[in-house]
Design a protein around this motif. Structure first.
Motif, PDB file in Angstrom:
ATOM      1  N   ALA A 129       0.801  -0.952   0.289  1.00  0.00           N
ATOM      2  CA  ALA A 129       0.063  -0.040  -0.223  1.00  0.00           C
ATOM      3  C   ALA A 129       0.943   1.405   0.096  1.00  0.00           C
ATOM      4  CB  ALA A 129      -0.614  -0.360   1.399  1.00  0.00           C
ATOM      5  N   GLU A 130       2.017   1.158   0.954  1.00  0.00           N
ATOM      6  CA  GLU A 130       3.120   2.539   0.971  1.00  0.00           C
ATOM      7  C   GLU A 130       3.672   2.258  -0.197  1.00  0.00           C
ATOM      8  OE1 GLU A 130       5.010   1.846   4.364  1.00  0.00           O
ATOM      9  OE2 GLU A 130       3.573   2.320   5.662  1.00  0.00           O
ATOM     10  N   ASN A 131       4.275   1.747  -0.940  1.00  0.00           N
ATOM     11  CA  ASN A 131       4.845   1.335  -2.687  1.00  0.00           C
ATOM     12  C   ASN A 131       3.520   1.737  -3.696  1.00  0.00           C
ATOM     13  OD1 ASN A 131       7.848   1.995  -1.345  1.00  0.00           O
ATOM     14  ND2 ASN A 131       6.907   0.463   0.369  1.00  0.00           N
ATOM     15  N   ALA A 132       2.360   1.614  -3.852  1.00  0.00           N
ATOM     16  CA  ALA A 132       1.724   1.364  -5.198  1.00  0.00           C
ATOM     17  C   ALA A 132       1.935   2.395  -5.558  1.00  0.00           C
ATOM     18  CB  ALA A 132       0.559   1.508  -3.994  1.00  0.00           C
ATOM     19  N   ALA A 133       2.121   3.407  -5.882  1.00  0.00           N
ATOM     20  CA  ALA A 133       2.610   4.841  -6.419  1.00  0.00           C
ATOM     21  C   ALA A 133       3.361   4.404  -7.284  1.00  0.00           C
ATOM     22  CB  ALA A 133       2.586   6.153  -6.036  1.00  0.00           C
ATOM     23  N   ALA A 134       4.577   3.907  -6.701  1.00  0.00           N
ATOM     24  CA  ALA A 134       5.935   3.885  -7.475  1.00  0.00           C
ATOM     25  C   ALA A 134       5.826   2.553  -7.752  1.00  0.00           C
ATOM     26  CB  ALA A 134       6.701   3.480  -5.830  1.00  0.00           C
ATOM     27  N   LEU A 135       5.353   1.471  -7.645  1.00  0.00           N
ATOM     28  CA  LEU A 135       4.984   0.062  -8.168  1.00  0.00           C
ATOM     29  C   LEU A 135       4.325   0.458  -9.681  1.00  0.00           C
ATOM     30  CD1 LEU A 135       4.424  -1.857  -5.254  1.00  0.00           C
ATOM     31  CD2 LEU A 135       6.140  -2.443  -6.571  1.00  0.00           C
ATOM     32  N   ALA A 136       3.342   1.279  -9.606  1.00  0.00           N
ATOM     33  CA  ALA A 136       2.783   1.520 -10.344  1.00  0.00           C
ATOM     34  C   ALA A 136       3.094   2.467 -11.586  1.00  0.00           C
ATOM     35  CB  ALA A 136       1.175   2.134 -10.525  1.00  0.00           C
ATOM     36  N   SER A 137       4.187   3.423 -11.085  1.00  0.00           N
ATOM     37  CA  SER A 137       4.870   4.270 -11.792  1.00  0.00           C
ATOM     38  C   SER A 137       5.785   3.606 -13.048  1.00  0.00           C
ATOM     39  CB  SER A 137       5.251   5.055 -11.128  1.00  0.00           C
ATOM     40  OG  SER A 137       6.806   5.538 -11.845  1.00  0.00           O
ATOM     41  N   SER A 138       6.809   2.004 -12.119  1.00  0.00           N
ATOM     42  CA  SER A 138       7.775   1.332 -12.157  1.00  0.00           C
ATOM     43  C   SER A 138       7.008   0.506 -13.612  1.00  0.00           C
ATOM     44  CB  SER A 138       8.223   0.804 -11.631  1.00  0.00           C
ATOM     45  OG  SER A 138       9.150   0.382 -11.887  1.00  0.00           O
ATOM     46  N   ASN A 139       5.840  -0.182 -13.295  1.00  0.00           N
ATOM     47  CA  ASN A 139       4.989  -0.670 -14.211  1.00  0.00           C
ATOM     48  C   ASN A 139       4.759  -0.003 -15.608  1.00  0.00           C
ATOM     49  OD1 ASN A 139       4.979  -3.057 -12.513  1.00  0.00           O
ATOM     50  ND2 ASN A 139       3.473  -2.281 -11.740  1.00  0.00           N
ATOM     51  N   ALA A 140       4.215   1.360 -15.424  1.00  0.00           N
ATOM     52  CA  ALA A 140       3.944   1.741 -16.599  1.00  0.00           C
ATOM     53  C   ALA A 140       4.712   1.913 -17.333  1.00  0.00           C
ATOM     54  CB  ALA A 140       3.226   3.754 -16.241  1.00  0.00           C
ATOM     55  N   TRP A 141       6.272   2.437 -17.020  1.00  0.00           N
ATOM     56  CA  TRP A 141       7.493   2.701 -17.685  1.00  0.00           C
ATOM     57  C   TRP A 141       7.481   1.492 -18.601  1.00  0.00           C
ATOM     58  CZ3 TRP A 141      12.209   0.875 -18.858  1.00  0.00           C
ATOM     59  CH2 TRP A 141      13.347   1.866 -19.061  1.00  0.00           C
ATOM     60  N   VAL A 142       7.392   0.254 -18.169  1.00  0.00           N
ATOM     61  CA  VAL A 142       7.911  -0.663 -18.468  1.00  0.00           C
ATOM     62  C   VAL A 142       7.071  -1.231 -19.823  1.00  0.00           C
ATOM     63  CG1 VAL A 142       8.338  -3.562 -18.347  1.00  0.00           C
ATOM     64  CG2 VAL A 142       9.409  -1.850 -16.661  1.00  0.00           C
ATOM     65  N   GLU A 143       5.645  -0.996 -19.139  1.00  0.00           N
ATOM     66  CA  GLU A 143       4.560  -0.624 -20.280  1.00  0.00           C
ATOM     67  C   GLU A 143       5.505   0.275 -21.926  1.00  0.00           C
ATOM     68  OE1 GLU A 143       0.363  -2.031 -20.859  1.00  0.00           O
ATOM     69  OE2 GLU A 143       1.032  -2.824 -19.054  1.00  0.00           O
ATOM     70  N   ALA A 144       5.267   0.678 -21.069  1.00  0.00           N
ATOM     71  CA  ALA A 144       5.615   1.738 -22.563  1.00  0.00           C
ATOM     72  C   ALA A 144       6.893   2.192 -23.197  1.00  0.00           C
ATOM     73  CB  ALA A 144       5.683   3.195 -21.464  1.00  0.00           C
ATOM     74  N   ASN A 145       8.299   1.076 -22.050  1.00  0.00           N
ATOM     75  CA  ASN A 145       9.416   1.376 -22.761  1.00  0.00           C
ATOM     76  C   ASN A 145      10.135  -0.215 -23.098  1.00  0.00           C
ATOM     77  OD1 ASN A 145      10.047   3.976 -23.096  1.00  0.00           O
ATOM     78  ND2 ASN A 145       9.266   3.745 -20.770  1.00  0.00           N
ATOM     79  N   GLY A 146       9.328  -1.027 -22.317  1.00  0.00           N
ATOM     80  CA  GLY A 146       9.895  -2.059 -22.192  1.00  0.00           C
ATOM     81  C   GLY A 146      10.549  -2.462 -20.983  1.00  0.00           C
ATOM     82  N   LEU A 147      11.017  -3.808 -20.781  1.00  0.00           N
ATOM     83  CA  LEU A 147      12.168  -4.402 -20.110  1.00  0.00           C
ATOM     84  C   LEU A 147      13.599  -3.563 -20.380  1.00  0.00           C
ATOM     85  CD1 LEU A 147      11.594  -7.837 -19.140  1.00  0.00           C
ATOM     86  CD2 LEU A 147      10.266  -5.416 -17.850  1.00  0.00           C
ATOM     87  N   PRO A 148      14.456  -2.561 -19.265  1.00  0.00           N
ATOM     88  CA  PRO A 148      15.559  -2.048 -19.829  1.00  0.00           C
ATOM     89  C   PRO A 148      16.630  -3.469 -20.166  1.00  0.00           C
ATOM     90  CG  PRO A 148      14.289  -1.440 -17.862  1.00  0.00           C
ATOM     91  CD  PRO A 148      13.710  -2.510 -17.596  1.00  0.00           C
ATOM     92  N   LEU A 149      17.364  -3.124 -20.598  1.00  0.00           N
ATOM     93  CA  LEU A 149      18.747  -4.525 -21.680  1.00  0.00           C
ATOM     94  C   LEU A 149      17.977  -5.683 -21.479  1.00  0.00           C
ATOM     95  CD1 LEU A 149      21.145  -4.194 -18.526  1.00  0.00           C
ATOM     96  CD2 LEU A 149      21.197  -2.997 -20.991  1.00  0.00           C
ATOM     97  N   SER A 150      16.178  -5.687 -22.131  1.00  0.00           N
ATOM     98  CA  SER A 150      15.855  -6.723 -22.678  1.00  0.00           C
ATOM     99  C   SER A 150      16.358  -7.104 -24.233  1.00  0.00           C
ATOM    100  CB  SER A 150      14.248  -6.674 -22.875  1.00  0.00           C
ATOM    101  OG  SER A 150      14.244  -6.098 -24.606  1.00  0.00           O
ATOM    102  N   ARG A 151      17.141  -6.468 -24.747  1.00  0.00           N
ATOM    103  CA  ARG A 151      17.602  -7.237 -26.092  1.00  0.00           C
ATOM    104  C   ARG A 151      19.018  -8.415 -25.260  1.00  0.00           C
ATOM    105  NH1 ARG A 151      19.693  -1.870 -25.974  1.00  0.00           N
ATOM    106  NH2 ARG A 151      21.806  -2.154 -25.475  1.00  0.00           N
ATOM    107  N   HIS A 152      19.433  -8.370 -24.573  1.00  0.00           N
ATOM    108  CA  HIS A 152      20.337  -8.834 -23.606  1.00  0.00           C
ATOM    109  C   HIS A 152      19.329 -10.433 -22.658  1.00  0.00           C
ATOM    110  CE1 HIS A 152      23.334  -6.021 -24.870  1.00  0.00           C
ATOM    111  NE2 HIS A 152      22.761  -5.265 -23.879  1.00  0.00           N
ATOM    112  N   ARG A 153      18.839 -10.769 -22.926  1.00  0.00           N
ATOM    113  CA  ARG A 153      17.898 -11.342 -21.770  1.00  0.00           C
ATOM    114  C   ARG A 153      18.051 -12.759 -23.564  1.00  0.00           C
ATOM    115  NH1 ARG A 153      12.235 -10.285 -20.310  1.00  0.00           N
ATOM    116  NH2 ARG A 153      12.418 -12.027 -18.791  1.00  0.00           N
ATOM    117  N   PRO A 154      17.957 -14.020 -22.648  1.00  0.00           N
ATOM    118  CA  PRO A 154      18.792 -15.525 -23.113  1.00  0.00           C
ATOM    119  C   PRO A 154      17.146 -16.532 -24.521  1.00  0.00           C
ATOM    120  CG  PRO A 154      19.517 -15.982 -21.222  1.00  0.00           C
ATOM    121  CD  PRO A 154      19.186 -13.996 -21.318  1.00  0.00           C
ATOM    122  N   PHE A 155      16.164 -15.655 -23.502  1.00  0.00           N
ATOM    123  CA  PHE A 155      14.638 -16.033 -23.869  1.00  0.00           C
ATOM    124  C   PHE A 155      14.047 -14.874 -24.583  1.00  0.00           C
ATOM    125  CE2 PHE A 155      15.881 -14.988 -19.017  1.00  0.00           C
ATOM    126  CZ  PHE A 155      14.256 -14.706 -19.158  1.00  0.00           C
TER     127      PHE A 155
END
Length: 75
Positions: free
Chosen positions: A49-75
């Motif tokens: 509950a205390e970190n809901a805003a930060a989690l939502a912000s992080s999830n929104a960033w990933v949704e808009a930009n993709g996972l950082p360094l995803s090109r280096h993921r082997p799967f």
């Protein structure tokens, strides 16, 4: 050195108490285990509950930009 113990009065379901005694359960240990689990669950819920805003912000960033360094993921 063990934890400091403190006596506490509890009101419990009579049938459950008799069943636990009949099974030879250590009532203090069982109550402590249940209380420890309830405290951990409440702390986790509070943290979410205390970190809901930060989690939502992080999830929104990933949704808009993709996972950082995803090109280096082997799967």
């Amino acid at each position: 050195m063990g934890a400091v113990r403190k006596a506490a009065n509890l009101t419990l379901d009579a049938a459950l108490l008799e069943e636990a005694r009949g099974l030879g359960l250590n009532l203090s240990a069982a109550a402590e285990q249940g209380l420890r689990a309830a405290v951990a669950e409440a702390k986790a819920a509070r943290w979410q509950a205390e970190n809901a805003a930060a989690l939502a912000s992080s999830n929104a960033w990933v949704e808009a930009n993709g996972l950082p360094l995803s090109r280096h993921r082997p799967f």
